[in-house]
Scaffold this motif. Structure first.
Motif, PDB file in Angstrom:
ATOM      1  N   VAL A  83      27.023 -40.446  13.387  1.00  0.00           N
ATOM      2  CA  VAL A  83      27.873 -41.476  13.998  1.00  0.00           C
ATOM      3  C   VAL A  83      27.864 -42.833  13.646  1.00  0.00           C
ATOM      4  N   LYS A  84      26.473 -43.505  13.638  1.00  0.00           N
ATOM      5  CA  LYS A  84      26.089 -44.539  13.318  1.00  0.00           C
ATOM      6  C   LYS A  84      26.703 -45.324  11.856  1.00  0.00           C
ATOM      7  N   TYR A  85      26.234 -43.993  10.937  1.00  0.00           N
ATOM      8  CA  TYR A  85      26.104 -44.450   9.563  1.00  0.00           C
ATOM      9  C   TYR A  85      27.769 -43.810   8.694  1.00  0.00           C
ATOM     10  N   GLY A  86      28.378 -43.202   9.708  1.00  0.00           N
ATOM     11  CA  GLY A  86      29.715 -42.608   9.316  1.00  0.00           C
ATOM     12  C   GLY A  86      29.474 -41.533   8.263  1.00  0.00           C
ATOM     13  N   MET A  87      28.512 -40.676   8.524  1.00  0.00           N
ATOM     14  CA  MET A  87      28.265 -39.667   7.673  1.00  0.00           C
ATOM     15  C   MET A  87      29.292 -38.480   7.549  1.00  0.00           C
ATOM     16  N   ASN A  88      29.458 -37.875   6.492  1.00  0.00           N
ATOM     17  CA  ASN A  88      30.485 -36.641   6.086  1.00  0.00           C
ATOM     18  C   ASN A  88      29.715 -35.528   6.797  1.00  0.00           C
ATOM     19  N   PRO A  89      30.064 -34.905   7.806  1.00  0.00           N
ATOM     20  CA  PRO A  89      29.756 -33.875   8.634  1.00  0.00           C
ATOM     21  C   PRO A  89      29.600 -32.396   7.449  1.00  0.00           C
ATOM     22  N   ILE A  90      30.498 -32.319   6.308  1.00  0.00           N
ATOM     23  CA  ILE A  90      30.128 -31.437   5.590  1.00  0.00           C
ATOM     24  C   ILE A  90      28.881 -31.340   4.733  1.00  0.00           C
ATOM     25  N   ALA A  91      28.850 -32.804   4.135  1.00  0.00           N
ATOM     26  CA  ALA A  91      27.663 -33.365   3.542  1.00  0.00           C
ATOM     27  C   ALA A  91      26.326 -32.999   4.430  1.00  0.00           C
ATOM     28  N   VAL A  92      26.415 -33.262   5.539  1.00  0.00           N
ATOM     29  CA  VAL A  92      25.235 -33.151   6.351  1.00  0.00           C
ATOM     30  C   VAL A  92      24.899 -31.470   6.789  1.00  0.00           C
ATOM     31  N   PHE A  93      25.827 -30.702   6.676  1.00  0.00           N
ATOM     32  CA  PHE A  93      25.746 -29.292   6.786  1.00  0.00           C
ATOM     33  C   PHE A  93      25.209 -28.857   5.386  1.00  0.00           C
ATOM     34  N   ILE A  94      25.502 -29.246   4.296  1.00  0.00           N
ATOM     35  CA  ILE A  94      24.983 -28.821   2.995  1.00  0.00           C
ATOM     36  C   ILE A  94      23.371 -29.130   3.048  1.00  0.00           C
ATOM     37  N   LEU A  95      23.265 -30.356   3.526  1.00  0.00           N
ATOM     38  CA  LEU A  95      21.910 -30.794   3.367  1.00  0.00           C
ATOM     39  C   LEU A  95      21.012 -29.852   4.285  1.00  0.00           C
ATOM     40  N   ILE A  96      21.431 -29.628   5.486  1.00  0.00           N
ATOM     41  CA  ILE A  96      20.751 -28.834   6.318  1.00  0.00           C
ATOM     42  C   ILE A  96      20.728 -27.363   5.795  1.00  0.00           C
ATOM     43  N   VAL A  97      21.444 -26.720   5.204  1.00  0.00           N
ATOM     44  CA  VAL A  97      21.174 -25.438   4.407  1.00  0.00           C
ATOM     45  C   VAL A  97      20.177 -25.510   3.466  1.00  0.00           C
ATOM     46  N   VAL A  98      20.329 -26.796   2.457  1.00  0.00           N
ATOM     47  CA  VAL A  98      19.296 -26.732   1.655  1.00  0.00           C
ATOM     48  C   VAL A  98      17.822 -26.956   2.269  1.00  0.00           C
ATOM     49  N   MET A  99      17.751 -27.993   3.197  1.00  0.00           N
ATOM     50  CA  MET A  99      16.586 -27.925   3.951  1.00  0.00           C
ATOM     51  C   MET A  99      16.081 -26.538   4.410  1.00  0.00           C
ATOM     52  N   PHE A 100      16.638 -25.903   4.767  1.00  0.00           N
ATOM     53  CA  PHE A 100      16.568 -24.722   5.689  1.00  0.00           C
ATOM     54  C   PHE A 100      16.062 -23.539   4.718  1.00  0.00           C
ATOM     55  N   LEU A 101      16.766 -23.562   3.470  1.00  0.00           N
ATOM     56  CA  LEU A 101      16.292 -22.620   2.406  1.00  0.00           C
ATOM     57  C   LEU A 101      15.031 -22.788   1.860  1.00  0.00           C
ATOM     58  N   THR A 102      14.719 -24.158   1.522  1.00  0.00           N
ATOM     59  CA  THR A 102      13.602 -24.512   1.057  1.00  0.00           C
ATOM     60  C   THR A 102      12.361 -24.232   1.968  1.00  0.00           C
ATOM     61  N   SER A 103      12.704 -24.652   3.151  1.00  0.00           N
ATOM     62  CA  SER A 103      11.638 -24.355   4.049  1.00  0.00           C
ATOM     63  C   SER A 103      11.347 -22.791   4.314  1.00  0.00           C
ATOM     64  N   VAL A 104      12.281 -21.802   4.342  1.00  0.00           N
ATOM     65  CA  VAL A 104      11.979 -20.439   4.240  1.00  0.00           C
ATOM     66  C   VAL A 104      11.381 -19.932   3.050  1.00  0.00           C
ATOM     67  N   ALA A 105      11.571 -20.534   1.934  1.00  0.00           N
ATOM     68  CA  ALA A 105      10.953 -20.228   0.671  1.00  0.00           C
ATOM     69  C   ALA A 105       9.349 -20.607   0.768  1.00  0.00           C
ATOM     70  N   ALA A 106       9.165 -21.803   1.206  1.00  0.00           N
ATOM     71  CA  ALA A 106       7.544 -22.106   1.188  1.00  0.00           C
ATOM     72  C   ALA A 106       6.992 -21.311   2.417  1.00  0.00           C
ATOM     73  N   GLY A 107       7.728 -20.807   3.547  1.00  0.00           N
ATOM     74  CA  GLY A 107       7.100 -20.180   4.617  1.00  0.00           C
ATOM     75  C   GLY A 107       6.697 -18.546   4.054  1.00  0.00           C
ATOM     76  N   LEU A 108       7.767 -18.120   3.201  1.00  0.00           N
ATOM     77  CA  LEU A 108       7.734 -16.925   2.704  1.00  0.00           C
ATOM     78  C   LEU A 108       6.554 -16.683   1.524  1.00  0.00           C
ATOM     79  N   LEU A 109       6.269 -17.770   0.690  1.00  0.00           N
ATOM     80  CA  LEU A 109       5.030 -18.023  -0.038  1.00  0.00           C
ATOM     81  C   LEU A 109       3.851 -17.901   0.753  1.00  0.00           C
ATOM     82  N   LEU A 110       3.896 -18.623   2.110  1.00  0.00           N
ATOM     83  CA  LEU A 110       2.648 -18.674   2.972  1.00  0.00           C
ATOM     84  C   LEU A 110       2.300 -17.353   3.423  1.00  0.00           C
ATOM     85  N   VAL A 111       3.558 -16.581   3.769  1.00  0.00           N
ATOM     86  CA  VAL A 111       3.307 -15.060   4.404  1.00  0.00           C
ATOM     87  C   VAL A 111       2.649 -14.297   3.365  1.00  0.00           C
TER      88      VAL A 111
END
Length: 319
Positions: A83-111
């Motif tokens: 709200v504060k910065y008027g961000m595009n919700p779709i862009a935020v969703f894409i960013l969330i997906v990228v961070m999530f997948l990268t986190s999972v990849a690092a986690g699987l390497l750890l496993v």
């Protein structure tokens, strides 16, 4: 630079101390208790944990943006970066997906390098992390937020951070042979680690409790039925007092494990600023001014444990 600032506000980077300190606590504990530390595994867990923590925060902000019914007030207009910065919700969703997948990849390497215990606890934490902010009834909108955040961020992170440096049998083990699943847990070592992680467990629960106390009015308007909404502000503030004294349960355990009383003395001295912060917050709970005191209390009490164990490692003053 402006984009970086917006990103850091979206993921609320200042709150990542809530996951990083338990991570450091578990890492130092493994070094102190088991005399073991693997830098490559440490870096993998650091990357996976930080990215996932940022992911859940971004999800929470996006969910609040979409679901908010009350669209005026400090919590909505200032605290939510979308709200504060008027961000595009779709862009935020894409960013969330990228961070999530990268986190999972690092986690699987750890496993792949540590085994099924990390996979099981990691999957459970991922699931709780998503359900905490998302779904038909997010945990953050129920009176269970303090319990889940304290246990999973305070204890599970500490446990995994310690476990990855062990030989696989010192804390727990999961085996899969011939279709048979076997689980074994060293109850004594796990119990000791639970007690040592109490400042992190209760400190994180305290952050969530303070946050919910400050947001009671807005939470009611937005149909978020948190613990303070159920028990009232007076009892919630009493609970806020109690948890910091309960966090001292780990002091005798550290002494039993060989930390000299003089090295452990600073743990008791932290009560002085912690009590002052408790009183200040209780007089005027507010997100914009006094909420930060809960974060300071958690940071102080948990960092003190890390410092004491580091001192015990480099000054092996047994008695």
């Amino acid at each position: 630079m402006n984009s970086i600032r917006k990103f850091l506000r979206l993921v609320e980077i200042q709150t990542k101390v809530a996951s990083m300190l338990p991570f450091l606590l578990g890492s130092v504990y493994a070094w102190f208790r088991f005399q073991s530390f693997d830098i490559s595994l440490w870096l993998l867990m650091f990357a996976s944990l930080l990215l996932f923590d940022m992911t859940t925060t971004a999800i929470n902000n996006l969910y609040d943006y979409v679901k908010a019914q009350k669209k005026q007030g400090y919590g909505y207009e200032e605290h939510n970066a979308i709200v504060k910065y008027g961000m595009n919700p779709i862009a935020v969703f894409i960013l969330i997906v990228v961070m999530f997948l990268t986190s999972v990849a690092a986690g699987l390497l750890l496993v792949a390098q540590t085994g099924l215990v990390v996979l099981a606890l990691g999957a459970l934490s991922f699931g709780v992390g998503i359900l905490y902010s998302f779904g038909p009834l997010p945990i953050s909108r129920m009176p269970l937020g303090e319990l889940f955040s304290g246990l999973f961020m305070g204890f599970v992170i500490t446990f995994v951070a310690a476990y990855i440096h062990t030989d696989g049998n010192q804390l727990a083990a999961i085996t899969l042979e011939g279709g048979m699943l076997g689980v074994s847990v060293n109850l004594l070592e796990t119990f000791l680690l639970l007690l040592v992680s109490m400042p992190a467990v209760l400190g994180i629960a305290g952050i969530m409790l303070a946050n919910n106390i400050c947001d009671m009015e807005d939470d009611l308007a937005n149909k978020r039925y948190t613990l303070p909404v159920y028990i009232g502000q007076e009892k919630a503030l009493l609970l806020f007092h109690i948890i910091y004294y309960a966090a001292l349960l780990d002091v005798p355990i550290l002494l039993i494990m060989g930390v000299h009383p003089l090295i452990a003395l600073p743990l008791l001295l932290t009560l002085i600023p912690v009590r002052r912060n408790i009183k200040t917050f209780s007089k005027a709970p507010a997100k914009a001014t006094t909420f930060v005191l809960a974060v300071k209390n958690f940071s102080l009490t948990t960092a003190a444990r890390i410092a004491v164990m580091l001192l015990a490692i480099f000054i092996p003053w047994h008695y």
